[in-house]
Motif scaffolding. Structure first.
Motif, PDB file in Angstrom:
ATOM      1  N   PHE A  81       0.837  -1.205   0.000  1.00 12.06           N
ATOM      2  CA  PHE A  81       0.000   0.000   0.000  1.00 12.06           C
ATOM      3  C   PHE A  81       0.867   1.248   0.000  1.00 12.06           C
ATOM      4  O   PHE A  81       1.850   1.339   0.726  1.00 12.06           O
ATOM      5  CB  PHE A  81      -0.918   0.018   1.229  1.00 12.06           C
ATOM      6  CG  PHE A  81      -2.049  -0.945   1.133  1.00 12.06           C
ATOM      7  CD1 PHE A  81      -3.284  -0.541   0.659  1.00 12.06           C
ATOM      8  CD2 PHE A  81      -1.882  -2.282   1.490  1.00 12.06           C
ATOM      9  CE1 PHE A  81      -4.335  -1.438   0.545  1.00 12.06           C
ATOM     10  CE2 PHE A  81      -2.914  -3.182   1.375  1.00 12.06           C
ATOM     11  CZ  PHE A  81      -4.149  -2.768   0.899  1.00 12.06           C
ATOM     12  N   LYS A  83       0.646   5.709   0.117  1.00  9.13           N
ATOM     13  CA  LYS A  83      -0.164   6.725   0.793  1.00  9.13           C
ATOM     14  C   LYS A  83      -1.483   6.887   0.026  1.00  9.13           C
ATOM     15  O   LYS A  83      -1.477   6.888  -1.211  1.00  9.13           O
ATOM     16  CB  LYS A  83       0.582   8.055   0.824  1.00  9.13           C
ATOM     17  CG  LYS A  83       1.875   8.003   1.608  1.00  9.13           C
ATOM     18  CD  LYS A  83       2.688   9.263   1.416  1.00  9.13           C
ATOM     19  CE  LYS A  83       4.047   9.097   2.085  1.00  9.13           C
ATOM     20  NZ  LYS A  83       4.949  10.196   1.763  1.00  9.13           N
ATOM     21  N   PRO A  84      -2.581   7.029   0.734  1.00 14.45           N
ATOM     22  CA  PRO A  84      -3.859   7.200   0.026  1.00 14.45           C
ATOM     23  C   PRO A  84      -3.913   8.549  -0.679  1.00 14.45           C
ATOM     24  O   PRO A  84      -3.464   9.564  -0.140  1.00 14.45           O
ATOM     25  CB  PRO A  84      -4.892   7.116   1.148  1.00 14.45           C
ATOM     26  CG  PRO A  84      -4.164   7.540   2.383  1.00 14.45           C
ATOM     27  CD  PRO A  84      -2.743   7.064   2.198  1.00 14.45           C
ATOM     28  N   GLU A  89     -10.077   6.833  -0.762  1.00 13.82           N
ATOM     29  CA  GLU A  89      -9.070   5.772  -0.867  1.00 13.82           C
ATOM     30  C   GLU A  89      -8.563   5.382   0.520  1.00 13.82           C
ATOM     31  O   GLU A  89      -8.319   4.203   0.787  1.00 13.82           O
ATOM     32  CB  GLU A  89      -7.911   6.206  -1.760  1.00 13.82           C
ATOM     33  CG  GLU A  89      -6.937   5.073  -2.032  1.00 13.82           C
ATOM     34  CD  GLU A  89      -5.800   5.446  -2.964  1.00 13.82           C
ATOM     35  OE1 GLU A  89      -5.124   4.523  -3.449  1.00 13.82           O
ATOM     36  OE2 GLU A  89      -5.575   6.656  -3.206  1.00 13.82           O
ATOM     37  N   ALA A  90      -8.418   6.352   1.413  1.00 12.76           N
ATOM     38  CA  ALA A  90      -8.016   6.050   2.792  1.00 12.76           C
ATOM     39  C   ALA A  90      -9.049   5.137   3.449  1.00 12.76           C
ATOM     40  O   ALA A  90      -8.687   4.173   4.132  1.00 12.76           O
ATOM     41  CB  ALA A  90      -7.862   7.343   3.592  1.00 12.76           C
ATOM     42  N   GLN A  92     -11.016   3.050   1.912  1.00 12.95           N
ATOM     43  CA  GLN A  92     -10.872   1.736   1.282  1.00 12.95           C
ATOM     44  C   GLN A  92      -9.707   0.967   1.900  1.00 12.95           C
ATOM     45  O   GLN A  92      -9.821  -0.236   2.172  1.00 12.95           O
ATOM     46  CB  GLN A  92     -10.660   1.887  -0.225  1.00 12.95           C
ATOM     47  CG  GLN A  92     -11.868   2.384  -0.977  1.00 12.95           C
ATOM     48  CD  GLN A  92     -11.538   2.763  -2.418  1.00 12.95           C
ATOM     49  OE1 GLN A  92     -10.412   2.579  -2.893  1.00 12.95           O
ATOM     50  NE2 GLN A  92     -12.519   3.310  -3.117  1.00 12.95           N
ATOM     51  N   HIS A  93      -8.600   1.649   2.133  1.00 13.97           N
ATOM     52  CA  HIS A  93      -7.446   1.002   2.772  1.00 13.97           C
ATOM     53  C   HIS A  93      -7.832   0.487   4.153  1.00 13.97           C
ATOM     54  O   HIS A  93      -7.532  -0.660   4.496  1.00 13.97           O
ATOM     55  CB  HIS A  93      -6.280   1.981   2.900  1.00 13.97           C
ATOM     56  CG  HIS A  93      -5.602   2.297   1.609  1.00 13.97           C
ATOM     57  ND1 HIS A  93      -4.413   2.987   1.556  1.00 13.97           N
ATOM     58  CD2 HIS A  93      -5.926   2.052   0.320  1.00 13.97           C
ATOM     59  CE1 HIS A  93      -4.033   3.143   0.298  1.00 13.97           C
ATOM     60  NE2 HIS A  93      -4.948   2.579  -0.473  1.00 13.97           N
ATOM     61  N   GLY A 148      -3.282  11.258   5.343  1.00 15.37           N
ATOM     62  CA  GLY A 148      -3.042  11.102   3.919  1.00 15.37           C
ATOM     63  C   GLY A 148      -1.562  11.080   3.576  1.00 15.37           C
ATOM     64  O   GLY A 148      -1.172  10.625   2.502  1.00 15.37           O
ATOM     65  N   VAL A 153      -2.224   4.867   6.832  1.00 13.74           N
ATOM     66  CA  VAL A 153      -3.394   5.695   7.173  1.00 13.74           C
ATOM     67  C   VAL A 153      -3.517   5.852   8.692  1.00 13.74           C
ATOM     68  O   VAL A 153      -4.604   5.794   9.251  1.00 13.74           O
ATOM     69  CB  VAL A 153      -4.706   5.125   6.562  1.00 13.74           C
ATOM     70  CG1 VAL A 153      -5.803   6.175   6.593  1.00 13.74           C
ATOM     71  CG2 VAL A 153      -4.522   4.621   5.146  1.00 13.74           C
TER      72      VAL A 153
END
Length: 194
Positions: A81, A83-84, A89-90, A92-93, A148, A153
């Motif tokens: 992974f 960085k989002p 997206e964060a 989702q992670h 971010g 995260v």
């Protein structure tokens, strides 16, 4: 004075808390391209290569100065992974991390005049508890956009600690740098008293 090839607030704070005087100078390298070239490499090797590339790049611009580069990678279920790029997206992670073990690899490199003088790495295993949608939303409402800038995260020194049920590994490694190894290397380089 040590040059830190990063704009990371946590790395800078760690080093300053350890009594070092730091000059920060972010490295201009294409991290994604280097990661792509090393797609089949072990995560620890990728983290070391990124740390070395940052240290080397900045040291070419700061002749005779000792430059410290660092990098961290997160792997969960065999997937790496970055960085989002957005709050969604964060989220989702975090959904993917929920109930799984996050493997964090932190590396550091020292360079002078473009040559690597030292390279080190460490890893940690962070067991993410089951995260509810409500928690994820409230967490990101409180921590975005700061998280971010982090590959996992989270900021362990803030409410990001609530993501985990167990953590195995060095606190400094989790913050983003194998600090005790770095301090030993700085002593070897004559930058700190033995």
């Amino acid at each position: 004075m040590l040059v830190l090839a990063s704009n990371s607030a946590s790395r800078r704070a760690m080093l300053e808390a350890a009594g070092l005087t730091i000059e920060a100078a972010g490295a201009e390298i294409d991290e994604r391209a280097l990661e792509a070239e090393m797609a089949n490499a072990e995560p620890s090797e990728v983290a070391q290569a990124l740390a070395a590339a940052k240290a080397s790049a900045v040291s070419m611009l700061r002749p005779e100065k000792l430059v410290l580069g660092g990098d961290s990678l997160v792997v969960v279920d065999g997937r790496r992974f970055d960085k989002p790029g957005s709050r969604e997206e964060a989220a989702q992670h975090l959904r993917f991390f929920s109930g799984k073990v996050m493997h964090l690899y932190s590396a550091a490199a020292l360079a002078r005049d473009g040559r690597i003088a030292w390279l080190g790495e460490d890893s940690a295993a962070l067991h993410v508890r089951g995260l509810s949608e409500t928690f994820i939303e409230q967490y990101l409402a409180a921590e975005w956009p700061e998280v971010g800038a982090t590959v996992g995260v989270f900021r362990i020194e803030a409410i990001g600690v609530q993501l985990f049920e167990r953590i195995y590994g060095d606190h400094f490694t989790i913050l983003g740098m194998p600090l005790l190894q770095v301090l030993d290397a700085l002593r070897d380089e004559g930058e700190l008293l033995p």
